[in-house]
Scaffold this motif. Structure first.
Motif, PDB file in Angstrom:
ATOM      1  N   THR A  60       0.829  -1.200   0.000  1.00 63.38           N
ATOM      2  CA  THR A  60       0.000   0.000   0.000  1.00 63.38           C
ATOM      3  C   THR A  60       0.865   1.252   0.000  1.00 63.38           C
ATOM      4  O   THR A  60       0.525   2.257  -0.642  1.00 63.38           O
ATOM      5  N   THR A  61       1.998   1.195   0.678  1.00 57.20           N
ATOM      6  CA  THR A  61       2.905   2.333   0.725  1.00 57.20           C
ATOM      7  C   THR A  61       3.420   2.681  -0.661  1.00 57.20           C
ATOM      8  O   THR A  61       3.442   3.861  -1.057  1.00 57.20           O
ATOM      9  N   LEU A  62       3.836   1.671  -1.436  1.00 58.49           N
ATOM     10  CA  LEU A  62       4.326   1.913  -2.789  1.00 58.49           C
ATOM     11  C   LEU A  62       3.225   2.457  -3.694  1.00 58.49           C
ATOM     12  O   LEU A  62       3.457   3.358  -4.504  1.00 58.49           O
ATOM     13  N   LEU A  63       2.014   1.913  -3.541  1.00 62.91           N
ATOM     14  CA  LEU A  63       0.896   2.395  -4.341  1.00 62.91           C
ATOM     15  C   LEU A  63       0.596   3.859  -4.033  1.00 62.91           C
ATOM     16  O   LEU A  63       0.395   4.677  -4.935  1.00 62.91           O
ATOM     17  N   ASN A  64       0.581   4.199  -2.748  1.00 64.43           N
ATOM     18  CA  ASN A  64       0.305   5.583  -2.351  1.00 64.43           C
ATOM     19  C   ASN A  64       1.402   6.529  -2.822  1.00 64.43           C
ATOM     20  O   ASN A  64       1.127   7.657  -3.254  1.00 64.43           O
ATOM     21  N   LEU A  65       2.653   6.063  -2.734  1.00 60.08           N
ATOM     22  CA  LEU A  65       3.775   6.894  -3.177  1.00 60.08           C
ATOM     23  C   LEU A  65       3.708   7.139  -4.685  1.00 60.08           C
ATOM     24  O   LEU A  65       3.891   8.265  -5.146  1.00 60.08           O
ATOM     25  N   GLY A  66       3.409   6.065  -5.441  1.00 59.37           N
ATOM     26  CA  GLY A  66       3.296   6.215  -6.881  1.00 59.37           C
ATOM     27  C   GLY A  66       2.168   7.155  -7.261  1.00 59.37           C
ATOM     28  O   GLY A  66       2.312   7.996  -8.160  1.00 59.37           O
ATOM     29  N   GLN A  67       1.055   7.039  -6.570  1.00 54.89           N
ATOM     30  CA  GLN A  67      -0.084   7.909  -6.862  1.00 54.89           C
ATOM     31  C   GLN A  67       0.238   9.360  -6.515  1.00 54.89           C
ATOM     32  O   GLN A  67      -0.152  10.277  -7.246  1.00 54.89           O
ATOM     33  N   TRP A  68       0.938   9.592  -5.409  1.00 53.85           N
ATOM     34  CA  TRP A  68       1.292  10.959  -5.023  1.00 53.85           C
ATOM     35  C   TRP A  68       2.180  11.600  -6.094  1.00 53.85           C
ATOM     36  O   TRP A  68       1.941  12.746  -6.499  1.00 53.85           O
ATOM     37  N   TYR A  69       3.202  10.873  -6.550  1.00 54.63           N
ATOM     38  CA  TYR A  69       4.097  11.431  -7.572  1.00 54.63           C
ATOM     39  C   TYR A  69       3.359  11.682  -8.885  1.00 54.63           C
ATOM     40  O   TYR A  69       3.595  12.689  -9.554  1.00 54.63           O
ATOM     41  N   LEU A  70       2.445  10.780  -9.256  1.00 54.78           N
ATOM     42  CA  LEU A  70       1.691  10.981 -10.487  1.00 54.78           C
ATOM     43  C   LEU A  70       0.748  12.174 -10.371  1.00 54.78           C
ATOM     44  O   LEU A  70       0.454  12.837 -11.359  1.00 54.78           O
ATOM     45  N   SER A  71       0.280  12.448  -9.158  1.00 51.51           N
ATOM     46  CA  SER A  71      -0.639  13.573  -8.952  1.00 51.51           C
ATOM     47  C   SER A  71       0.095  14.902  -8.850  1.00 51.51           C
ATOM     48  O   SER A  71      -0.381  15.925  -9.360  1.00 51.51           O
ATOM     49  N   HIS A  72       1.268  14.907  -8.202  1.00 54.06           N
ATOM     50  CA  HIS A  72       1.943  16.162  -7.893  1.00 54.06           C
ATOM     51  C   HIS A  72       3.192  16.432  -8.734  1.00 54.06           C
ATOM     52  O   HIS A  72       3.580  17.588  -8.893  1.00 54.06           O
ATOM     53  N   GLN A  73       3.815  15.363  -9.236  1.00 54.12           N
ATOM     54  CA  GLN A  73       5.000  15.528 -10.078  1.00 54.12           C
ATOM     55  C   GLN A  73       4.903  14.555 -11.245  1.00 54.12           C
ATOM     56  O   GLN A  73       5.749  13.679 -11.432  1.00 54.12           O
ATOM     57  N   ARG A  74       3.848  14.753 -12.034  1.00 50.59           N
ATOM     58  CA  ARG A  74       3.525  13.788 -13.091  1.00 50.59           C
ATOM     59  C   ARG A  74       4.672  13.614 -14.089  1.00 50.59           C
ATOM     60  O   ARG A  74       5.008  12.483 -14.456  1.00 50.59           O
ATOM     61  N   GLU A  75       5.261  14.719 -14.550  1.00 53.62           N
ATOM     62  CA  GLU A  75       6.318  14.612 -15.556  1.00 53.62           C
ATOM     63  C   GLU A  75       7.497  13.804 -15.032  1.00 53.62           C
ATOM     64  O   GLU A  75       8.040  12.940 -15.735  1.00 53.62           O
ATOM     65  N   ARG A  76       7.878  14.073 -13.784  1.00 54.24           N
ATOM     66  CA  ARG A  76       8.988  13.333 -13.191  1.00 54.24           C
ATOM     67  C   ARG A  76       8.629  11.864 -13.009  1.00 54.24           C
ATOM     68  O   ARG A  76       9.446  10.962 -13.288  1.00 54.24           O
ATOM     69  N   ALA A  77       7.395  11.597 -12.574  1.00 55.39           N
ATOM     70  CA  ALA A  77       6.955  10.215 -12.365  1.00 55.39           C
ATOM     71  C   ALA A  77       6.941   9.440 -13.678  1.00 55.39           C
ATOM     72  O   ALA A  77       7.369   8.279 -13.732  1.00 55.39           O
TER      73      ALA A  77
END
Length: 247
Positions: free
Chosen positions: A189-206
């Protein structure tokens, strides 16, 4: 069909989510040759035996041979890359395929039906363009109980129960001949939440990290796929690859 009270987006919201996510993903990616995927040993001989082939919405991850396969996608970036590698590709959606009836012997739609609000209409279109005795290759996520926020984020509308999808396909004239455990969703769940946060807030970098690091690493770590008869009800399986025959 859903067993959980999961909020469902409107059709317009679903289209926006899918378009935004995959436009961002494909705009910074390179096309991956189909032979690099673990699906290749399973589709290579089948594809060679069935020359009239259609693959729907492959993005930059096609699984059928580029030469001789007709591709449908809504992403301009994906279409440009497919055509740049010599493939025949047209912009259209699974709900309105620009193809004559009974025109393909092999139809492939991986990771698509869960993104479509009207999956009934989509399956009708897949069936319409399939010739008698055609094969249909699908992949879908399983079990509504396995739903996470990440499903919603990447534009999923549903997950499927194994018994239901077998009955549903049969109602449209398809028999599930074989299936294989497919896909790689993190269980953390931690990895999923981290991936979602980066896609939401730093999409280009993600997206850069996904296309340049995670995807190449995933290709190297792929496990061989193995067909099994029918579709057993495996509670721990997150996603399944199906090979169906027109009956």
């Amino acid at each position: 069909m859903p067993t959980l009270a999961i909020p469902r987006p409107s059709e317009a919201e679903l289209k926006r989510t899918n378009q935004s996510f995959y436009d961002g993903l494909w705009s910074g990616a390179r096309l991956v040759d189909p032979a690099r995927f673990n699906t290749w040993p399973m589709v290579r001989d089948l594809a060679m035996a069935l020359p009239r082939r259609l693959e729907i919405a492959p993005g930059l991850r096609p699984r059928l041979p580029l030469d001789g396969t007709y591709f449908i996608d809504i992403s301009q970036a994906a279409l440009q890359a497919l055509r740049g590698h010599g493939a025949s590709a047209m912009r259209a959606s699974i709900s309105a395929l620009p193809c004559p009836d009974a025109s393909f012997d092999l139809v492939c739609a991986l990771d698509i039906l869960e993104h479509v609000r009207d999956d009934e209409g989509a399956l009708q279109e897949l069936t319409r363009v399939a010739a008698p005795q055609a094969r249909l290759m699908l992949s879908v996520p399983l079990h509504e109980s396995a739903w996470t926020a990440f499903d919603e984020f990447v534009g999923h509308y549903r997950r499927y129960e194994p018994a239901h999808i077998v009955e549903w396909l049969a109602a449209h004239g398809w028999t599930v001949e074989q299936s294989a455990v497919y896909g790689m969703q993190p269980t953390s769940t931690t990895l999923l939440n981290l991936g979602q946060w980066y896609l939401s807030h730093q999409r280009e970098r993600a997206m850069w990290w996904y296309n340049r690091v995670i995807m190449p690493l995933g290709l190297r770590l792929q496990k061989p796929l193995r067909w099994q008869p029918g579709l057993p009800d495996n509670p721990g399986v997150d996603e399944v690859l199906l090979l169906c025959r027109r009956t």
